[in-house]
Design an enzyme around this catalytic site. Structure first.
Site: not given
Ligand code: SAH
Length: 221
Positions: A68
């Site tokens: 992000s």
């Molecule tokens: N917080 C992260 C950015 C997240 S991007 C950082 O600091 O880098 C969003 C993430 O959510 C992705 O890695 C994706 O794989 C995850 N995601 C999406 N759906 C999900 C679910 N149902 N359970 C767990 N993770 C999920």
């Protein structure tokens, strides 16, 4: 011999610019800013993009996901109003950067991602940074983490159409949850949910764009 002056910014200058950008975008809580100052973003970004770690932009990571934008990380963290005794749950480990910031502010952080590879890479960075209060788990985070519930704070870093019911159920009374809601690829809003003895209170923050919260595990899991 004459050398051309090197006008590339030094690491210290980049860091100052980074903190300035965060402040100008509304991240004004000094405790959150100190946590963000203490956690270097570049180890969470592999390859060529790591040079851009101090720019306030989202960047690509493995598995087609994104780390992000720092100002969004800051605003979400600030909205959580974390205190040092809190147990925090994050859904969407991604690179691990948000979890690392949370770990500086909370007692304990649980973070879940549906991609095994992302969880393994994030764990390696946490270890290298000696962040020992984070537990990273491969699972579908829509169901939360019942065995560690309830949580003081919950943050979701992938967008759902509505706040997932199991997560609302796993929030303590007095707890706060911050998440993006809205359909993927259209307008999403960050919302903050407070759970009180009388029910749930919602307030809407800024519009954002996150990858979607998907069902089930990633193909690599
Ligand atoms: N917080 C992260 C950015 C997240 S991007 C950082 O600091 O880098 C969003 C993430 O959510 C992705 O890695 C994706 O794989 C995850 N995601 C999406 N759906 C999900 C679910 N149902 N359970 C767990 N993770 C999920």
């Amino acid at each position: 011999m004459n050398e051309l002056p090197d006008d590339r910014p030094t690491d210290a200058e980049r860091k100052m610019q980074f903190l300035y950008a965060l402040r100008s975008k509304g991240v004004t809580d000094n405790i959150v800013l100190s946590a963000m100052e203490a956690v270097d973003r570049s180890p969470f970004i592999r390859g060529i993009f790591s040079e851009r770690a101090y720019e306030d932009m989202p960047l690509p990571i493995a598995c087609g996901q994104t780390i992000s934008q720092p100002s969004v990380v800051g605003l979400m963290t600030q909205a959580l109003e974390i205190s040092p005794r809190d147990k925090v749950l994050e859904i969407g480990t991604g690179s691990g950067y948000q979890a690392a910031i949370l770990s500086k502010l909370a007692r304990r952080v649980y973070t879940i991602d549906r991609h095994r590879r992302l969880v393994h890479e994030a764990r390696a960075v946490f270890e290298a940074m000696d962040l020992t209060n984070i537990t990273a788990i491969v699972a579908d985070g829509s169901y939360g983490l019942p065995e560690q519930a309830p949580f003081d704070r919950i943050i979701v870093t992938a967008a759902a159409e509505d706040p997932p019911g199991p997560l609302l159920a796993q929030l303590k009374v007095g707890g706060i949850m911050v998440l993006p809601v809205g359909q993927s690829d259209t307008v999403q809003h960050l919302i903050r949910v407070r759970k009180t003895a009388d029910g749930l209170e919602y307030d809407e923050m800024r519009s954002v764009r996150f990858v979607p919260l998907l069902e089930g595990l990633g193909k690599d899991a």
